[in-house]
Design a protein around this motif. Structure first.
Motif, mmCIF file in Angstrom:
data_model
loop_
_atom_site.group_PDB
_atom_site.id
_atom_site.type_symbol
_atom_site.label_atom_id
_atom_site.label_comp_id
_atom_site.label_asym_id
_atom_site.label_seq_id
_atom_site.Cartn_x
_atom_site.Cartn_y
_atom_site.Cartn_z
ATOM 1 N N ASN A 24 30.973 43.828 70.378
ATOM 2 C CA ASN A 24 31.522 42.774 71.220
ATOM 3 C C ASN A 24 30.559 42.369 72.313
ATOM 4 O O ASN A 24 29.728 43.160 72.771
ATOM 5 N N ASP A 135 30.292 32.161 62.965
ATOM 6 C CA ASP A 135 30.064 33.606 63.029
ATOM 7 C C ASP A 135 28.619 33.812 63.456
ATOM 8 O O ASP A 135 27.690 33.489 62.723
ATOM 9 N N HIS A 148 29.738 37.381 67.642
ATOM 10 C CA HIS A 148 30.851 36.615 68.187
ATOM 11 C C HIS A 148 31.454 35.765 67.084
ATOM 12 O O HIS A 148 30.735 35.185 66.272
ATOM 13 N N ILE A 149 32.778 35.720 67.067
ATOM 14 C CA ILE A 149 33.517 34.897 66.114
ATOM 15 C C ILE A 149 34.206 33.770 66.874
ATOM 16 O O ILE A 149 34.858 34.003 67.886
ATOM 17 N N GLY A 150 34.082 32.545 66.374
ATOM 18 C CA GLY A 150 34.714 31.390 67.008
ATOM 19 C C GLY A 150 33.671 30.362 67.388
ATOM 20 O O GLY A 150 32.645 30.700 67.998
ATOM 21 N N GLU A 181 40.981 33.394 56.844
ATOM 22 C CA GLU A 181 41.362 34.193 58.003
ATOM 23 C C GLU A 181 40.692 33.708 59.288
ATOM 24 O O GLU A 181 40.755 34.372 60.325
ATOM 25 N N SER A 182 40.052 32.548 59.241
ATOM 26 C CA SER A 182 39.386 32.008 60.422
ATOM 27 C C SER A 182 40.334 31.138 61.242
ATOM 28 O O SER A 182 41.386 30.721 60.784
ATOM 29 N N SER A 391 44.732 40.403 62.682
ATOM 30 C CA SER A 391 43.353 40.085 63.069
ATOM 31 C C SER A 391 43.192 38.590 63.322
ATOM 32 O O SER A 391 42.386 38.170 64.163
ATOM 33 N N VAL A 392 43.959 37.752 62.608
ATOM 34 C CA VAL A 392 43.940 36.315 62.852
ATOM 35 C C VAL A 392 44.523 36.024 64.234
ATOM 36 O O VAL A 392 43.990 35.200 64.991
ATOM 37 N N ASN A 395 41.999 36.915 66.848
ATOM 38 C CA ASN A 395 40.972 35.879 66.912
ATOM 39 C C ASN A 395 41.459 34.697 67.745
ATOM 40 O O ASN A 395 40.767 34.212 68.650
ATOM 41 N N ASN A 398 41.736 35.610 71.391
ATOM 42 C CA ASN A 398 40.427 35.715 72.031
ATOM 43 C C ASN A 398 39.867 34.337 72.367
ATOM 44 O O ASN A 398 39.307 34.125 73.452
ATOM 45 N N GLN A 399 40.019 33.378 71.446
ATOM 46 C CA GLN A 399 39.552 32.022 71.730
ATOM 47 C C GLN A 399 40.335 31.403 72.884
ATOM 48 O O GLN A 399 39.772 30.690 73.720
#
Length: 602
Positions: A24, A135, A148-150, A181-182, A391-392, A395, A398-399
């Motif tokens: 992270n 990603d 980082h995702i998003g 799953e995004s 997990s979705v 995500n 977090n965004q």
């Protein structure tokens, strides 16, 4: 036995937590606009890697000597099958789709590399990314520093101990592959621009510094300011000075052992509004760190069907905007491009913009602050996602957190939105209600909304989505005359809502190719779009609980869902302005409505 089992669980959790923390980013630094930083924007070398051979070996295991090592042949017999320094270049910030014709439809991995010189100064250093879609795996001098995702929110990593005197290099593996799953998921009606789409900076701060702060009017008050200041470092209890010179405010704050200092004071302020976008210079200092910001103070509330700005009723004369640059069709990469879009909104008569369907770049929000344009800001929880996947949810949450963390001190932002056009189900409603709870926990000073969909019953358009219970303002998307009915059929449509809350029609409109003319019943002509607006506006006049609109959309934008040759050509043509800046006839219909509609209601 049960104690052994519990101990094993604790140990497993510790391992998982360590692994998560290793991947992270560091806690987000805010107000990068006013920080000391080295810009790493410009030309970056890139390698297109559709099979991810630069990351995995032929057994599909992560290769410890992948492209991120930027290896060089040391002898003539060395086998290295890539070379950043001989590869092409892409502009950062920017999307690869509109920079290279052969990458227009490309989805997958592209590796970016940037070399830079650095001289240690005794300060801490953070590598900051405004946004990378989607990603991002980041390496400094061949060492992975995190991921980082998003695609639309900022992130940063501390790199103090990894930088070396002289030349350094950063490599970023960027993958914009759409996944179920995004957030957003596989299917969306905007372009999946890949790349490092916002600025990259190397930020320098003292060993102990002001990492974050929130300074806003207390909810419901016009005189009471509340908030907090968060220090980061080893001297967490050192005094913090807060000054607002123009308001004659000067305070000394004492943080607790975690570095958190509470802010609370009463003062008389000139309140920010769409007609008076007043910003104060706010100065914060602690030890060797000083930072300034430009902050407006205003209250935003609801009462029954009304939205109250500084205690007075306001009608939101809005327009939806995508973060797409005029004339290029690509991602916005400069403040001047933001200003073009916001000036067009001003020309339309707007006091409000919906920044759809994801957090726009910080320049857009700061310019709205300066211009007196109220803002609806949202995360890309869009259409159908995997509502029961934890997990979705993590995500999405977090965004949401990153959006609020970055923009919580911008007075222009009056609404956070948690979703757009999501199909009703119990898992979906539970998912979104949990997001609302999270949003209120991060920031309780703003209104919560979402773009919902109505349904027809007994000749009415009815709003009774269970999510509405949790929202402050109900947003509704309704495409009468485009996806159903004729334009003329819209004028007499009547509405019912089970909630005693304000309604914003967050989307309505229709498509037109700029310059294509014909009879009003001929789809894709400017005349057809003009009629869609004329008759929808007649419908709006008969909705007693309507408190704003953000029609879809300011400007035409790329969308892979829109292939119709000679009309769409992969553009969504619902813009009131063409991608080349030419106003369509419907622009002037909406402009006239806004010019006649009072900002304040009776």
């Amino acid at each position: 036995m049960k104690y052994l089992f519990k101990a094993c669980l604790v140990a497993l959790f510790a391992i998982i937590l360590h692994d998560v923390q290793a991947q992270n980013e560091s806690p987000l630094l805010t107000n990068i606009t006013n920080r000391e930083a080295m810009a790493l924007d410009g030309k970056w070398r890139y390698i297109v890697d559709p099979m991810e051979n630069g990351y995995y070996n032929y057994r599909y295991k992560v290769n410890p000597n992948g492209y991120f090592k930027d290896q060089k042949a040391e002898t003539v017999s060395d086998l290295i099958e890539y070379d950043f320094d001989k590869s092409g270049q892409l502009n950062v910030p920017g999307d690869w789709n509109t920079q290279r014709e052969d990458l227009f439809f490309y989805e997958g991995t592209v590796w970016y590399k940037k070399s830079f010189m650095y001289e240690p100064s005794g300060q801490r250093a953070f590598l900051y990314f405004g946004a990378v879609n989607y990603d991002a795996k980041v390496y400094l001098n061949g060492v992975k520093i995190g991921e980082h995702i998003g695609g639309f929110t900022p992130f940063n990593f501390e790199v103090t101990d990894l930088l070396q005197a002289g030349e350094n290099f950063v490599v970023v593996k960027v993958d914009n592959t759409r996944k179920s799953e995004s957030i957003p998921t596989k299917n969306s009606d905007w372009y999946n621009f890949g790349g490092i789409t916002r600025s990259v900076k190397l930020v320098s701060v003292p060993e102990t510094f002001i990492r974050d702060y929130a300074i806003q009017l207390k909810k419901g008050s016009k005189t009471d300011v509340e908030g907090w200041v968060q220090l980061d470092g080893t001297q967490l209890t050192q005094k913090v000075q807060l000054e607002i010179p123009e308001a004659k405010v000067k305070l000394t704050l004492t943080p607790d052992a975690t570095g958190l200092a509470k802010v609370s004071f009463k003062t008389k302020l000139s309140l920010w509004s769409d007609t008076n976008p007043k910003l104060y210079e706010v100065r914060l200092s602690a030890g060797n760190d000083q930072v300034t910001d430009q902050i407006g103070f205003r209250s935003i509330e609801t009462r029954d069907n009304d939205i109250l700005l500084n205690g007075e009723q306001v009608f939101l004369k809005g327009i939806s905007i995508h973060e797409v640059a005029a004339f290029t069709g690509g991602r916005v990469i400069a403040p001047e491009q933001c200003l073009t879009l916001l000036n067009w909104a001003r020309d339309l008569g707007c006091n409000f913009v919906r920044l759809a369907h994801y957090p726009h770049n910080e320049d857009m929000v700061r310019l709205a602050d300066q211009m007196g344009l109220m803002v609806w800001s949202e995360i890309p929880v869009y259409w159908t996602i995997d509502w029961e996947n934890q997990s979705v949810f993590a995500n999405a949450e977090n965004q949401l957190r990153e959006m609020i963390t970055r923009d919580k001190n911008r007075a222009a932002v009056i609404m956070w939105s948690v979703a757009n056009e999501t199909p009703i189900s119990d898992p979906r409603t539970d998912f979104l209600k949990r997001l609302v709870v999270s949003a209120r926990g991060y920031d309780n000073t703003r209104l919560l909304t979402g773009a919902l969909e109505p349904h027809s019953k007994d000749g009415y358009r009815v709003i009774d989505d269970a999510l509405g219970e949790s929202l402050d303002v109900i947003g509704i998307n309704n495409y009468c005359g485009w996806y159903g009915g004729t334009p003329a059929s819209c004028a007499g449509v009547e509405w019912k809502m089970v909630y005693d809350k304000p309604l914003v029609i967050s989307e309505f409109g229709g498509g037109a190719l700029q310059g294509l003319h014909g009879q009003p019943e001929e789809r894709w002509t400017e005349e057809y779009q003009e009629d869609v607006y004329k008759y929808n506006i007649e419908m709006l006049k008969n909705i007693p609980f309507l408190r704003g609109t953000t029609p879809w959309i300011l400007m035409d934008f790329y969308s892979a869902r829109r292939p119709l040759p000679d009309i769409q050509d992969f553009f969504n043509r619902k813009g009131l302005i063409s991608d080349q800046g030419i106003r369509k006839k419907a622009f002037f219909v909406l402009k006239k409505y806004y010019s006649e509609k009072p900002i304040q209601l009776d």
